[in-house]
Design a protein around this motif. Structure first.
Motif, PDB file in Angstrom:
ATOM      1  N   LYS A  25     -47.119 -53.311 -87.476  1.00 31.39           N
ATOM      2  CA  LYS A  25     -48.559 -53.002 -87.472  1.00 31.39           C
ATOM      3  C   LYS A  25     -48.795 -51.561 -87.930  1.00 31.39           C
ATOM      4  O   LYS A  25     -48.150 -50.630 -87.418  1.00 31.39           O
ATOM      5  CB  LYS A  25     -49.139 -53.189 -86.076  1.00 31.39           C
ATOM      6  N   LYS A  77     -53.479 -44.945 -79.513  1.00 30.63           N
ATOM      7  CA  LYS A  77     -52.484 -45.451 -78.543  1.00 30.63           C
ATOM      8  C   LYS A  77     -52.707 -46.928 -78.246  1.00 30.63           C
ATOM      9  O   LYS A  77     -51.769 -47.697 -78.100  1.00 30.63           O
ATOM     10  CB  LYS A  77     -52.594 -44.670 -77.229  1.00 30.63           C
ATOM     11  N   HIS A  78     -54.000 -47.323 -78.165  1.00 26.46           N
ATOM     12  CA  HIS A  78     -54.294 -48.726 -77.836  1.00 26.46           C
ATOM     13  C   HIS A  78     -53.914 -49.695 -78.944  1.00 26.46           C
ATOM     14  O   HIS A  78     -53.887 -50.905 -78.744  1.00 26.46           O
ATOM     15  CB  HIS A  78     -55.786 -48.888 -77.503  1.00 26.46           C
ATOM     16  N   GLU A  79     -53.665 -49.177 -80.125  1.00 29.43           N
ATOM     17  CA  GLU A  79     -53.335 -50.063 -81.260  1.00 29.43           C
ATOM     18  C   GLU A  79     -51.874 -50.514 -81.239  1.00 29.43           C
ATOM     19  O   GLU A  79     -51.503 -51.451 -81.923  1.00 29.43           O
ATOM     20  CB  GLU A  79     -53.624 -49.359 -82.597  1.00 29.43           C
ATOM     21  N   HIS A  80     -51.024 -49.793 -80.506  1.00 30.96           N
ATOM     22  CA  HIS A  80     -49.586 -50.108 -80.456  1.00 30.96           C
ATOM     23  C   HIS A  80     -49.004 -50.315 -81.858  1.00 30.96           C
ATOM     24  O   HIS A  80     -48.335 -51.314 -82.123  1.00 30.96           O
ATOM     25  CB  HIS A  80     -49.322 -51.328 -79.569  1.00 30.96           C
ATOM     26  N   ASP A  82     -46.757 -49.243 -85.343  1.00 35.74           N
ATOM     27  CA  ASP A  82     -45.468 -48.606 -85.615  1.00 35.74           C
ATOM     28  C   ASP A  82     -45.432 -47.926 -86.984  1.00 35.74           C
ATOM     29  O   ASP A  82     -44.370 -47.583 -87.488  1.00 35.74           O
ATOM     30  CB  ASP A  82     -44.306 -49.606 -85.465  1.00 35.74           C
ATOM     31  N   ALA A 103     -48.079 -40.482 -79.275  1.00 39.01           N
ATOM     32  CA  ALA A 103     -48.394 -41.913 -79.116  1.00 39.01           C
ATOM     33  C   ALA A 103     -48.188 -42.418 -77.692  1.00 39.01           C
ATOM     34  O   ALA A 103     -48.656 -43.498 -77.343  1.00 39.01           O
ATOM     35  CB  ALA A 103     -47.559 -42.739 -80.094  1.00 39.01           C
ATOM     36  N   THR A 104     -47.468 -41.675 -76.870  1.00 37.41           N
ATOM     37  CA  THR A 104     -47.369 -42.061 -75.457  1.00 37.41           C
ATOM     38  C   THR A 104     -48.249 -41.117 -74.639  1.00 37.41           C
ATOM     39  O   THR A 104     -48.832 -40.183 -75.195  1.00 37.41           O
ATOM     40  CB  THR A 104     -45.915 -41.930 -74.962  1.00 37.41           C
ATOM     41  N   GLN A 122     -42.881 -39.925 -82.802  1.00 43.09           N
ATOM     42  CA  GLN A 122     -42.815 -41.255 -82.213  1.00 43.09           C
ATOM     43  C   GLN A 122     -43.130 -42.367 -83.205  1.00 43.09           C
ATOM     44  O   GLN A 122     -42.582 -43.458 -83.107  1.00 43.09           O
ATOM     45  CB  GLN A 122     -43.783 -41.333 -81.015  1.00 43.09           C
TER      46      GLN A 122
END
Ligand code: NAD
Ligand code: ZN
Length: 377
Positions: A25, A77-80, A82, A103-104, A122
């Protein structure tokens, strides 16, 4: 430096090769202006063709504050995701770079203002600049406004360096002239300041001089002729090289004294640099004459090699002044209603930017800063 750089005609199509099978994603970072100019079209098409899921975050404001940057990072962050694809100018790229290391929930943008090295990479990132430009695609810097201090602050962390860069002149084809001009002069400042910086070295000189050559000989054509694709590709390369020069050298008093103008009066970054460029170069001239003479020998193709260093250096400064004038960038703070009574505040804020003032070959005292600001008030 970013390890993978694609530049020139049709460079954007290389996105297909960058997007490897393990990417599940992607998030495209952009802003409203870039989105409505249709510049995410080709990347979206390539993502769709490859069957990679993606979403677009387009709410990034121009010259964001650290809190605005945090809001975007939280959305990301909510999109998870990569993979990060930034399509935009410095504002977009700077926020995307922060997201790549935040991202965390471990740290916030504010944490990095206090201790920039806390976070690690990240999410891999690709920068596609649509201005030429900040050079942000080359640097480990992210600049955010800190409204409570009326300043802009640079967060510097090598983990923010992009993994991939694409420089494609088609992306700056429809850049409105006033934005092209201001961002072009920002790149020009990066090149000339890095070349005349106390931190300059053979590595940074290589990139600063080539960047200066490309920018000085193409900026007017690139900004005034929408069809001049070759000049635009050269501007993107020049601004990238100037960004590389920043990573190893550093900007000087133009950028230092410019920061309060962005922080307090919200004058666009390129414009505030353009306003200060000639006055600071004139002030610096006694300390950088030999440098400017070398710049003349490189940049002025039909130049007279017999001129003295003083004459060559004066010519370069007059050329810088001419570029700003031809591109019709304001040269006075009056355009932005900055009252003369703010002078002392400006001097105080400018003198705080010691990170860059130490790079200036001629020492800048508060009195010197006062004289420079008075010239442009
Ligand atoms: N990280 C670094 O190394 C670095 C270096 C210099 C400046 N900066 C920062 O970058 C920011 C400024 O970035 P910028 O000067 O690139 O401008 P920007 O990103 O703020 O964009 C300015 C405007 O131009 C529009 N725009 C951008 N590209 C366009 C295009 N191709 N077509 C139409 N509209 C377009 C945007 O929508 C926006 O409204 C500032 O915050 C500055 O401090 C960062
Ligand atoms: Zn700059």
């Amino acid at each position: 430096m970013p390890k993978n750089v694609f530049a020139g005609q049709h460079a954007l199509e290389q996105l297909g090769a960058i997007l490897t099978a393990d990417i599940k994603k992607a998030v495209i970072f952009t802003d409203k202006g870039v989105l409505s100019a249709g510049l995410t079209g080709i990347p979206e098409q390539i993502l769709a063709d490859k069957g990679i899921e993606y979403s677009i975050i387009s709410e990034i404001p121009a010259e964001p504050s650290y809190l605005q940057a945090q809001e975007i990072v939280d959305r990301f962050k909510h999109e998870h995701a990569d993979f990060i694809i930034a399509v935009g100018g410095g504002s977009v790229m700077d926020v995307a770079k922060l997201a790549s290391i935040l991202a965390t929930d471990a740290y916030t943008v504010k944490d990095l203002l206090d201790n920039p090295l806390l976070a690690q990479k990240q999410v891999p990132s690709l920068m596609i600049p649509t201005t030429a430009g900040t050079g942000s695609e080359a640097t480990p810097n992210s600049i955010v406004a800190v409204p409570e201090q009326e300043l802009k602050v640079g967060i510097v962390n090598p983990a923010m360096i992009a993994d991939y860069v694409i420089l494609d002149g088609r992306l700056i084809k429809k850049l409105p002239k006033h934005i092209a001009a201001a961002t072009g002069v920002d790149a020009l400042c990066h090149a000339i300041e890095c070349f005349t910086s106390a931190k300059a070295n053979p590595f940074s000189d290589t990139f600063a001089l080539e960047g200066l050559d490309l920018i000085m000989n193409n900026v007017i054509e690139a900004c005034t002729n929408p069809e001049a694709l070759e000049a635009k590709n050269k501007m993107l390369l020049g601004s990238f090289y100037a960004g590389v020069a920043i990573t190893s050298s550093g900007t000087t008093a133009v950028h230092a004294l410019s920061y309060p103008l962005g922080g307090k009066y919200h004058i666009p970054h390129g414009v505030s640099n353009a306003i200060l460029l000639t006055p600071v170069m004139r002030f610096n001239e006694p300390a950088i004459q030999e440098h400017l003479a070398r710049a003349y020998d490189r940049v002025v193709k039909d130049g007279n090699r017999e001129l003295s260093a003083a004459e060559k250096s004066r010519f370069i400064i007059s050329e810088l002044e001419r570029i700003v004038a031809v591109l019709e960038i304001p040269t006075s703070l009056k355009t932005f209603n900055v009252p003369e009574s703010d002078l002392e505040g400006l001097v105080e804020a400018g003198m705080q930017v010691t990170r860059l003032l130490v790079n200036n070959m001629r020492e800048v005292t508060p009195d010197d800063a006062r004289k420079i600001y008075m010239e442009v008030l």
